[in-house]
Design an enzyme around this catalytic site. Structure first.
Site, PDB file in Angstrom:
ATOM      1  CB  CYS A   4       4.235  48.224  -0.171  1.00  0.00           C
ATOM      2  SG  CYS A   4       5.589  49.325   0.124  1.00  0.00           S
ATOM      3  NE  ARG A  47       2.248  42.858   1.510  1.00  0.00           N
ATOM      4  CZ  ARG A  47       3.096  41.924   1.049  1.00  0.00           C
ATOM      5  NH1 ARG A  47       2.863  40.661   1.332  1.00  0.00           N
ATOM      6  NH2 ARG A  47       4.153  42.252   0.347  1.00  0.00           N
ATOM      7  CD1 TRP A  87       6.664  48.890   6.877  1.00  0.00           C
ATOM      8  CD2 TRP A  87       8.499  48.859   5.601  1.00  0.00           C
ATOM      9  NE1 TRP A  87       7.711  48.616   7.699  1.00  0.00           N
ATOM     10  CE2 TRP A  87       8.868  48.599   6.942  1.00  0.00           C
ATOM     11  CE3 TRP A  87       9.482  48.891   4.631  1.00  0.00           C
ATOM     12  CZ2 TRP A  87      10.175  48.372   7.331  1.00  0.00           C
ATOM     13  CZ3 TRP A  87      10.793  48.656   5.007  1.00  0.00           C
ATOM     14  CH2 TRP A  87      11.128  48.410   6.345  1.00  0.00           C
ATOM     15  CG  ASN A 109       6.237  45.616  -2.025  1.00  0.00           C
ATOM     16  OD1 ASN A 109       7.085  46.207  -1.357  1.00  0.00           O
ATOM     17  ND2 ASN A 109       5.847  44.374  -1.779  1.00  0.00           N
ATOM     18  CD  GLU A 150      10.199  32.922  17.971  1.00  0.00           C
ATOM     19  OE1 GLU A 150      11.200  33.345  17.360  1.00  0.00           O
ATOM     20  OE2 GLU A 150       9.035  33.243  17.672  1.00  0.00           O
ATOM     21  CE  LYS A 163       6.818  35.871  17.617  1.00  0.00           C
ATOM     22  NZ  LYS A 163       7.956  35.510  16.914  1.00  0.00           N
ATOM     23  CD  GLU A 221       8.224  39.781  16.252  1.00  0.00           C
ATOM     24  OE1 GLU A 221       8.396  40.288  15.145  1.00  0.00           O
ATOM     25  OE2 GLU A 221       8.125  38.554  16.414  1.00  0.00           O
ATOM     26  CG  HIS A 280      31.094  33.289  29.316  1.00  0.00           C
ATOM     27  ND1 HIS A 280      32.412  32.969  29.575  1.00  0.00           N
ATOM     28  CD2 HIS A 280      30.399  32.146  29.505  1.00  0.00           C
ATOM     29  CE1 HIS A 280      32.526  31.690  29.846  1.00  0.00           C
ATOM     30  NE2 HIS A 280      31.309  31.149  29.817  1.00  0.00           N
TER      31      HIS A 280
HETATM   32  C1  AGP Z   1       8.816  36.836  13.330  1.00  0.00           C
HETATM   33  O1  AGP Z   1       7.975  37.052  14.465  1.00  0.00           O
HETATM   34  C2  AGP Z   1       9.152  38.082  12.617  1.00  0.00           C
HETATM   35  N1  AGP Z   1       7.972  38.718  12.152  1.00  0.00           N
HETATM   36  C3  AGP Z   1      10.235  37.930  11.557  1.00  0.00           C
HETATM   37  O2  AGP Z   1      11.439  37.725  12.256  1.00  0.00           O
HETATM   38  C4  AGP Z   1      10.098  36.778  10.519  1.00  0.00           C
HETATM   39  O3  AGP Z   1      10.251  35.535  11.155  1.00  0.00           O
HETATM   40  C5  AGP Z   1      11.204  36.943   9.484  1.00  0.00           C
HETATM   41  O4  AGP Z   1      11.009  38.180   8.813  1.00  0.00           O
HETATM   42  C6  AGP Z   1      11.255  35.801   8.447  1.00  0.00           C
HETATM   43  O5  AGP Z   1      10.066  35.785   7.719  1.00  0.00           O
HETATM   44  P1  AGP Z   1       9.761  34.496   6.803  1.00  0.00           P
HETATM   45  O6  AGP Z   1       9.634  33.319   7.721  1.00  0.00           O
HETATM   46  O7  AGP Z   1       8.480  34.815   6.086  1.00  0.00           O
HETATM   47  O8  AGP Z   1      10.930  34.336   5.859  1.00  0.00           O
END
Ligand code: AGP
Length: 613
Positions: free
Chosen positions: A2, A27, A75, A101, A486, A490, A493, A509
């Protein structure tokens, strides 16, 4: 998570609140609302969905002469994202209103007790319980009533409250969820979940700590302990960011802007911390002495999501150059494990926001068990930086896109700096090698600057072939295995394509069963020490008609014999490949998501900072 904005001062409150909420959209949210005081009555607007829906119903409200109000982007945790569940929530009298929040973990029992006293509820939220709980204590003193209510609450909160009987006062309080106050001598006082909401008005901020309650008026703020009621001192911080840094500057999305900001972000993170002649590293804010670092026998790296991928890369660097064993933990696992931690263990939390609940819980546990704690963080004054023994700040600037990009590569730069810094104190790297490694780190920012447009051009030809895929595999080995993870994160998400990252050697495996002529597999295959192994894995994929994308070294003619879809990168020091090879993975994911028409900066269900468990 939020977004909260509150203001009391000389300006019209509605535009200030709505502008602030817009700057917190990253956010993540699915409903919104605003409440303000006009002619001594509370006026409230709430909507399902995005802020545009709220603005559409508030044309007249923009002109309200009101100078005090609060706003919220929700949220959803308890209850669907509906107008009834949207904040702000009011008490029975309609004179007291709250935004929140966090999660009130004992809301159910509190609600039952309040119902027994005759309170009725119009939402499914834990927040509405809190405003009725405050009402149940409220006589003449709002601050006392808020304190008494919060004493009964278990869970996390950042709240903003105001009462029409105290028309010039906002009350804020925090426990585990971030809340920052804004200070401006002429125009008034602010509260917000995060700094970008304040930047158009002030760079002077006060970070509230857990257990703090703030009384906010046009003249300023006073902070008290929720528990004791005693006044507490909280220092003011001047933020180096400016409002423009938190805007798109002509880019289609914040994420694309932040991908292109990486050269500067990495260079800013490194500059001033390396002596290029001697390779010596200088990180004053680490706040750990040479002896303390020399005594470190084991390191825990703790993080979530993309930051956890940075930790996986750092394990290779720290073990190789500083010769210290490293354990990497996902924070939500770390905090519930039976940890073997003692004073010879250094725990390093990696977090862009410095507010991630699981990572924060992890460092609190590590400290309880006697470990020194260091955090790698991008937000000055965030909770983790105030609770850790030391901090290595990344200087990436505000990262607005929910998908982390420049913060990630800046974390890698900071972690490589730390590995060299520790190696110096452990005397495990000779001066010549140290200078070589330091130069590689200094060079990576300019290299990416030069390569970004070349990579973007190479990727453009792939999008039409791959944007409508249902599944995607990413594979890499050694230092590049975490970059495969990673890349997959990306893509999944922001484009909602099901993508998985694997160690290349793991294909046989199990995952190789997935390979057919429909399955795209992106392989990271730089000319490095494990090159031939990865090439063998790619041959296995080719033998099964997999749809191969390769990211490899310019001049490597073998790659084009394996697939037509190759992205070429320059050959650089192997240690720096994780930073360089991240860039095409980020751009490919971005372009595919944009081509699919996804909400790239605010992907569905996601939040920029996960401040609840
Ligand atoms: C990353 O692309 C994501 N949005 C998410 O995994 C993020 O890295 C994770 O929530 C950790 O956030 P922080 O680095 O602010 O702790």
């Amino acid at each position: 998570m939020c977004g909260i904005v509150g203001y009391v001062g000389k300006k019209r409150v509605v535009p200030v609140i709505l502008e602030g909420l817009k700057r917190l959209e990253y956010r993540g949210y699915d409903s919104a609302g605003v409440a303000y005081l006009e002619n001594n009555s509370l006026v409230k607007y709430r909507c399902e969905g995005k802020l545009a829906n709220l603005e559409a119903m508030m044309d007249e409200a923009y002109l309200s002469p009101s100078h005090i109000g609060i706003g919220h982007t929700r949220w959803a945790t308890h209850g669907a994202p509906t107008e009834d569940n949207a904040h702000p929530h009011s008490d029975s009298t309609g004179k007291l209103v709250i935004v929140h929040n966090g999660i009130i973990e004992n809301y159910y029992s509190l609600r039952e007790e309040l119902k027994a006293k005759g309170h009725t509820f119009s939402s499914e939220t834990d927040t509405e319980v809190l405003v009725h709980l405050i009402e149940s204590f409220l006589e003449k003193d709002l601050v006392l009533a808020v304190r008494q209510a919060l004493e009964l609450v278990d869970g996390s909160y950042a709240i903003g409250v105001f009462w029409s009987e105290m028309p010039d006062t906002l009350v804020a309080a925090r426990n585990q969820s971030p809340l920052v106050l804004g200070v401006h001598d002429e125009i008034g006082s602010f509260m917000a979940s995060d700094i970008p909401a304040l930047l158009p008005y002030t760079k002077r901020v006060v970070f509230l700590e857990d257990g703090d309650l703030a009384v906010i008026t046009e003249k300023g703020n006073t902070v008290f302990s929720i528990h004791t009621g005693e006044q507490v001192e909280r220092k003011e911080t001047v933020i180096e960011w400016n409002a423009a840094m938190a805007e798109k500057a002509g880019f289609r999305h914040f994420m694309l802007k932040e991908i292109f900001e990486q050269p500067q972000a990495i260079t800013n993170t490194v500059s001033g911390r390396i002596n290029p002649e001697t390779g010596e590293i200088n990180i004053p804010e680490i706040n750990l002495s040479g002896d303390e670092l020399a005594a470190v026998k084991r390191i825990f790296l703790v993080a979530c999501g993309t930051s956890w991928h940075a930790a996986l890369v750092a394990k290779y660097w720290i073990e190789k150059w500083a010769r210290v064993p490293v354990e990497v933990d996902i924070a939500s696992e770390f905090r519930y494990r039976n940890l073997l931690v003692d004073e010879n263990v250094l725990t390093i939390a990696i977090s862009q926001s410095g507010e991630t609940a699981d990572t924060l819980a992890g460092i609190r546990l590590a400290k309880e068990l006697g470990s020194k704690v260091l955090t790698i963080c991008n937000v000055v004054g965030s909770t983790m930086t105030r609770e850790a023994d030391g901090t290595i700040y990344t200087h990436a600037g505000p990262e607005i896109g929910v998908a982390s990009t420049k913060a990630f590569t800046s974390q890698l730069a900071a972690l490589f700096l730390f590995a060299l810094f520790l190696a110096e104190r452990k005397n495990t790297v000779d001066a010549e090698k140290r200078i070589e490694l330091a130069k590689a780190l200094i060079d990576i920012g300019p290299t990416i600057e030069k390569e970004l447009p070349v990579i973007q051009e190479q990727i453009a030809s792939l999008i039409e072939s791959f944007y409508d895929c249902r599944d995607f595999l990413f594979i890499g080995r050694g230092l590049n295995f975490p970059i495969a993870l990673e890349g997959a994160l990306k893509l999944k998400e922001i484009s909602y394509i099901h993508a998985e990252g694997y160690a290349a050697g793991e294909l046989k495996h199990g995952p190789i069963a997935l390979i057919d002529k429909e399955m795209p597999i992106l392989s990271l295959v730089p000319k490095d020490s494990v090159y031939q192994k990865v090439i063998s894995n790619v041959e296995e994929i080719k033998a099964r008609q997999g749809r191969i994308i390769l990211i490899g070294s310019r001049g490597d003619t073998q790659l084009s014999t394996l697939t037509d879809d190759v992205i070429y990168l320059p050959v650089i020091a192997e240690e720096m490949n994780p930073i360089l090879y991240t860039i095409p993975a980020q751009l490919l994911s971005y372009e595919i998501a944009a081509r699919r028409g996804c909400d790239v900066d605010q992907p569905r269900n996601l939040a920029k900072s996960v401040t609840v468990e």
